[in-house]
Design a protein around this motif. Structure first.
Motif, PDB file in Angstrom:
ATOM      1  N   ASN A 103      -6.668   3.179  -2.948  1.00  0.00           N
ATOM      2  CA  ASN A 103      -6.193   2.457  -1.774  1.00  0.00           C
ATOM      3  C   ASN A 103      -6.931   2.878  -0.503  1.00  0.00           C
ATOM      4  O   ASN A 103      -7.348   2.036   0.294  1.00  0.00           O
ATOM      5  CB  ASN A 103      -4.685   2.672  -1.597  1.00  0.00           C
ATOM      6  CG  ASN A 103      -4.188   1.986  -0.344  1.00  0.00           C
ATOM      7  OD1 ASN A 103      -4.140   0.761  -0.265  1.00  0.00           O
ATOM      8  ND2 ASN A 103      -3.874   2.770   0.679  1.00  0.00           N
ATOM      9  N   LEU A 124      -3.655  -4.017  -6.600  1.00  0.00           N
ATOM     10  CA  LEU A 124      -2.585  -3.272  -5.922  1.00  0.00           C
ATOM     11  C   LEU A 124      -1.226  -3.790  -6.399  1.00  0.00           C
ATOM     12  O   LEU A 124      -0.272  -3.028  -6.568  1.00  0.00           O
ATOM     13  CB  LEU A 124      -2.700  -3.425  -4.393  1.00  0.00           C
ATOM     14  CG  LEU A 124      -3.980  -2.888  -3.730  1.00  0.00           C
ATOM     15  CD1 LEU A 124      -3.975  -3.194  -2.231  1.00  0.00           C
ATOM     16  CD2 LEU A 124      -4.145  -1.384  -3.950  1.00  0.00           C
ATOM     17  N   GLU A 136      -9.240   0.544   1.853  1.00  0.00           N
ATOM     18  CA  GLU A 136      -8.958   0.246   3.270  1.00  0.00           C
ATOM     19  C   GLU A 136     -10.210   0.451   4.125  1.00  0.00           C
ATOM     20  O   GLU A 136     -10.518  -0.350   5.010  1.00  0.00           O
ATOM     21  CB  GLU A 136      -7.805   1.114   3.795  1.00  0.00           C
ATOM     22  CG  GLU A 136      -6.451   0.659   3.276  1.00  0.00           C
ATOM     23  CD  GLU A 136      -5.268   1.317   3.995  1.00  0.00           C
ATOM     24  OE1 GLU A 136      -5.378   1.658   5.179  1.00  0.00           O
ATOM     25  OE2 GLU A 136      -4.215   1.472   3.341  1.00  0.00           O
ATOM     26  N   GLU A 165       0.826  -1.210   0.000  1.00  0.00           N
ATOM     27  CA  GLU A 165       0.000   0.000   0.000  1.00  0.00           C
ATOM     28  C   GLU A 165       0.863   1.264   0.000  1.00  0.00           C
ATOM     29  O   GLU A 165       0.492   2.272  -0.602  1.00  0.00           O
ATOM     30  CB  GLU A 165      -0.950   0.015   1.206  1.00  0.00           C
ATOM     31  CG  GLU A 165      -1.986  -1.131   1.218  1.00  0.00           C
ATOM     32  CD  GLU A 165      -1.512  -2.356   1.998  1.00  0.00           C
ATOM     33  OE1 GLU A 165      -0.286  -2.483   2.251  1.00  0.00           O
ATOM     34  OE2 GLU A 165      -2.353  -3.203   2.365  1.00  0.00           O
TER      35      GLU A 165
END
Ligand code: NAD
Ligand code: MG
Length: 392
Positions: free
Chosen positions: A331, A225, A335, A126
């Motif tokens: 991202n 990702l 999350e 991340e």
């Protein structure tokens, strides 16, 4: 002796790292261990590995750990907060930093390690997704060395020619083939996906991992990702990266060359292999991983992924194509959505809906500095939280 800091020591990658390090007490010395709030977990690791520093991101937890260590007669300096994490990631006496905090929370300490010119063992994808350009700049300016821990990127690194930084085309690489297990829901229909629970999502068929990355694997955001991560690590563009579903997780990824050759790295799905590789590179050390039994594996299957069923993978490709702050927005929204799903506050198939909606309403920006990136990350989190509240 090589001095090692483990950021995120109490997590799945942290524990595997300490397992490998403990097999080589003649080579590595633990200088610092860090965790968020798990006082008991970090205390036990401190007893076993006797670091100089222990860092708890959470202030209350740091006080409790300090008392616990003192009562046990252990003299270990306890630090706290992001400053504490940055300190042990960049201080003299530390040669290697295992970046294994989960999420964008790992960004600042990982950046600190890069700026200080450490060997960064990068698990925390991340951090790279949020700050790709800045991070790679920090690596260059600090003279740091990045060794990928993510099994796919570690495999690609092993299959690349040593001079890949000159540009993939120049060194004859035509494609990176990132393998993906497809997670626990590879064969479910969109309809069946709607009702899956957090525990089902975290029951990965091949890998044992933290809960956040387990959900990412189930949505395939993890692979998204990883596509972004691969673009930065291997200086390439998403059109050169192909995702291949490979349910056995034995081939960890492949590199295709202009002459038709395809090199693959194989092994049992155990993170101690990439960890040992990155610790020892360019040498090899024993990792504790069982040898691969090809007769037991017997067959290797491959399928193309469905971008309709795995909307998160599509969103990630779109975000890296858009560039700028888009991957950071993707991202952050992910999350928040994953945390809400794990708390039972959001349906599994609503995860890509939240991320897509946040990406639509927040305009991406180019040439963002660190301050802007952190502000964008915060704004994307607030928007995602609001959408989730309204949805309930
Ligand atoms: P985990 O949840 O098991 O562990 C996370 C660690 O980070 C813990 O030590 C926790 O205390 C710490 N942490 C959490 N929030 C924090 C915060 N706000 N501040 C400071 N520390 C914090 O996660 P994991 O599965 O070990 O994954 C770690 C990273 O490695 C993730 O970025 C993940 O994507 C990546 N990764 C993991 C695997 C795997 O097999 N587990 C494989 C590839 C990549
Ligand atoms: Mg991976």
């Amino acid at each position: 002796m090589i001095g090692v800091t483990v950021l995120g020591a109490t997590g799945s990658i942290g524990i595997s790292t300490l397992d490998v390090v403990a097999r080589h007490p003649d080579k590595y010395r633990i200088v610092a261990l860090t965790a968020n709030r798990d006082v008991e977990g970090l205390y036990r690791q401190c007893r076993q590995h006797a670091p100089e520093y222990a860092v708890m991101a959470d202030g209350d937890a740091a006080c409790r750990l300090e008392r616990r260590l003192k009562d046990a007669g252990l003299s270990i300096d306890v630090l706290t907060g992001v400053e504490g994490l940055e300190h042990v990631a960049s201080m003299a006496g530390v040669d290697y930093v295992m970046a294994a905090i989960v999420g964008a929370a790992g960004l600042l300490p990982t950046l600190a390690a890069a700026r200080a010119g450490k060997r960064v063992l990068l698990a925390n994808k991340e951090a790279l997704v949020v700050s790709g350009a800045l991070f790679m700049q920090a690596v260059e300016q600090g003279g740091a060395e990045i060794l990928p821990i993510d099994s796919e990127h570690n495999a690609v690194f092993q299959c690349m020619p040593a001079d890949f930084r000159r540009g993939l085309e120049r060194v004859g690489v035509s494609r990176i083939l990132l393998t993906a297990s497809g997670g626990p829901f590879r064969t479910l229909s969109l309809d069946q996906l709607r009702d899956v629970t957090p525990d089902q999502a975290c029951a990965h068929p091949n890998w044992e991992m933290g809960r956040k990355i387990s959900v990412d694997s189930a949505t395939m955001m993890n692979k998204g990702l990883e596509v972004i991560e691969a673009c930065w690590l291997f200086h390439t563009t998403p059109d050169r990266i192909k995702v291949v579903l490979h349910p056995q997780s034995v081939i960890h990824s492949m590199v295709a060359y202009a002459d038709g050759s395809v090199l693959a790295q194989l092994g049992n799905p155990d993170m101690r292999t990439p960890i040992a590789h990155a610790l020892a590179w360019p040498e090899r050390i024993e990792s504790g991983v069982a040898p691969l039994d090809l007769f037991e594996v017997a067959r290797l299957d491959f399928e193309p992924p469905s971008l309709e069923r795995f909307a998160c993978l599509r969103l990630a490709y779109e975000a890296i194509e858009a560039g700028g702050t888009s991957p950071a927005i993707l991202n952050a929204a992910n999350e928040i959505a994953v945390a809400a799903f794990l708390r039972g506050k959001l349906g599994f198939t609503d995860i890509p809906w939240v991320i897509g909606s946040v990406l639509e309403t927040l305009p991406g920006r180019h040439d963002a500095d660190l301050e802007t990136l952190l502000a964008v990350d915060g704004e994307a989190r607030r928007r995602a939280e609001q959408l989730i509240r309204e949805r309930v």
